[in-house]
Write a protein that holds these residues in place. Structure first.
Motif, PDB file in Angstrom:
ATOM      1  N   ASN A  78       0.834  -1.205   0.000  1.00  0.00           N
ATOM      2  CA  ASN A  78       0.000   0.000   0.000  1.00  0.00           C
ATOM      3  C   ASN A  78       0.867   1.254   0.000  1.00  0.00           C
ATOM      4  O   ASN A  78       0.590   2.210  -0.724  1.00  0.00           O
ATOM      5  N   MET A  79       1.919   1.238   0.822  1.00  0.00           N
ATOM      6  CA  MET A  79       2.820   2.387   0.890  1.00  0.00           C
ATOM      7  C   MET A  79       3.514   2.621  -0.450  1.00  0.00           C
ATOM      8  O   MET A  79       3.699   3.767  -0.872  1.00  0.00           O
ATOM      9  N   TYR A  80       3.904   1.535  -1.136  1.00  0.00           N
ATOM     10  CA  TYR A  80       4.542   1.642  -2.452  1.00  0.00           C
ATOM     11  C   TYR A  80       3.604   2.345  -3.445  1.00  0.00           C
ATOM     12  O   TYR A  80       3.998   3.307  -4.107  1.00  0.00           O
ATOM     13  N   PHE A  81       2.369   1.854  -3.549  1.00  0.00           N
ATOM     14  CA  PHE A  81       1.422   2.442  -4.499  1.00  0.00           C
ATOM     15  C   PHE A  81       1.056   3.876  -4.117  1.00  0.00           C
ATOM     16  O   PHE A  81       0.884   4.729  -4.987  1.00  0.00           O
ATOM     17  N   ALA A 118       3.010   6.079  -2.513  1.00  0.00           N
ATOM     18  CA  ALA A 118       4.155   6.919  -2.876  1.00  0.00           C
ATOM     19  C   ALA A 118       4.218   7.125  -4.384  1.00  0.00           C
ATOM     20  O   ALA A 118       4.495   8.235  -4.860  1.00  0.00           O
ATOM     21  N   ASP A 119       3.956   6.060  -5.141  1.00  0.00           N
ATOM     22  CA  ASP A 119       3.961   6.157  -6.602  1.00  0.00           C
ATOM     23  C   ASP A 119       2.909   7.160  -7.070  1.00  0.00           C
ATOM     24  O   ASP A 119       3.181   8.002  -7.920  1.00  0.00           O
ATOM     25  N   VAL A 164      -1.039   4.416 -11.746  1.00  0.00           N
ATOM     26  CA  VAL A 164      -1.374   3.023 -11.451  1.00  0.00           C
ATOM     27  C   VAL A 164      -2.584   2.990 -10.524  1.00  0.00           C
ATOM     28  O   VAL A 164      -2.606   3.672  -9.507  1.00  0.00           O
ATOM     29  N   GLU A 165      -3.557   2.162 -10.897  1.00  0.00           N
ATOM     30  CA  GLU A 165      -4.756   1.991 -10.081  1.00  0.00           C
ATOM     31  C   GLU A 165      -4.922   0.505  -9.760  1.00  0.00           C
ATOM     32  O   GLU A 165      -5.374  -0.282 -10.607  1.00  0.00           O
ATOM     33  N   PRO A 166      -4.522   0.080  -8.550  1.00  0.00           N
ATOM     34  CA  PRO A 166      -4.718  -1.325  -8.173  1.00  0.00           C
ATOM     35  C   PRO A 166      -6.203  -1.676  -8.188  1.00  0.00           C
ATOM     36  O   PRO A 166      -7.034  -0.905  -7.711  1.00  0.00           O
ATOM     37  N   LEU A 192       8.759   6.108  -1.938  1.00  0.00           N
ATOM     38  CA  LEU A 192       8.701   4.846  -2.670  1.00  0.00           C
ATOM     39  C   LEU A 192       9.943   4.005  -2.377  1.00  0.00           C
ATOM     40  O   LEU A 192       9.846   2.808  -2.096  1.00  0.00           O
ATOM     41  N   LEU A 193      11.102   4.622  -2.390  1.00  0.00           N
ATOM     42  CA  LEU A 193      12.342   3.877  -2.164  1.00  0.00           C
ATOM     43  C   LEU A 193      12.441   3.347  -0.741  1.00  0.00           C
ATOM     44  O   LEU A 193      13.076   2.322  -0.508  1.00  0.00           O
ATOM     45  N   LYS A 194      11.784   3.994   0.204  1.00  0.00           N
ATOM     46  CA  LYS A 194      11.785   3.510   1.589  1.00  0.00           C
ATOM     47  C   LYS A 194      11.014   2.208   1.742  1.00  0.00           C
ATOM     48  O   LYS A 194      11.161   1.519   2.744  1.00  0.00           O
ATOM     49  N   THR A 195      10.188   1.849   0.751  1.00  0.00           N
ATOM     50  CA  THR A 195       9.447   0.586   0.819  1.00  0.00           C
ATOM     51  C   THR A 195      10.303  -0.593   0.363  1.00  0.00           C
ATOM     52  O   THR A 195       9.934  -1.739   0.565  1.00  0.00           O
TER      53      THR A 195
END
Length: 107
Positions: free
Chosen positions: A8-11, A13-14, A60-62, A22-25
């Motif tokens: 969730n954090m990755y998406f 941040a993106d 991006v939309e999960p 994003l890089l912290k994930t």
């Protein structure tokens, strides 16, 4: 949607175009495979991500997620400035110690 918090954090941040978050994930020696190219380590992943954002201005939309142990598969609608947009892509995450150690993006 059932996704590990780090995914969730990755998406998130993106979607905010936040490279640092994003890089912290990702694990320091994490690997991203996208479009038949392999990017390993934070520096290489940052370069890949920034170039992709600049070139295609993608979003991006999960839409669907499944989790099995340390693996998370996320189907997502990806749209942007590229031929065939939008497309459905699978983001296959491998997680270890609450960090993404591997991400494979495929159609």
């Amino acid at each position: 949607m059932d996704m590990p918090s780090i995914v969730n954090m990755y998406f998130d941040a993106d979607s905010r175009n936040d490279a640092d978050a994003l890089l912290k994930t990702l694990a320091i020696e994490g690997v991203v495979e996208d479009e038949n190219a392999r990017h390993q380590g934070i520096v290489a992943i940052r370069e890949w991500w920034l170039a992709a954002k600049k070139a295609t201005q993608y979003r991006v939309e999960p839409v669907e997620s499944t989790v099995d142990g340390d693996k998370a598969l996320v189907r997502a609608r990806v749209s942007g400035q590229f031929p065939g947009s939008p497309v459905m892509l699978t983001h296959a995450f491998t997680i270890k110690d609450d960090r993404i150690v591997r991400l494979e993006i495929r159609s």
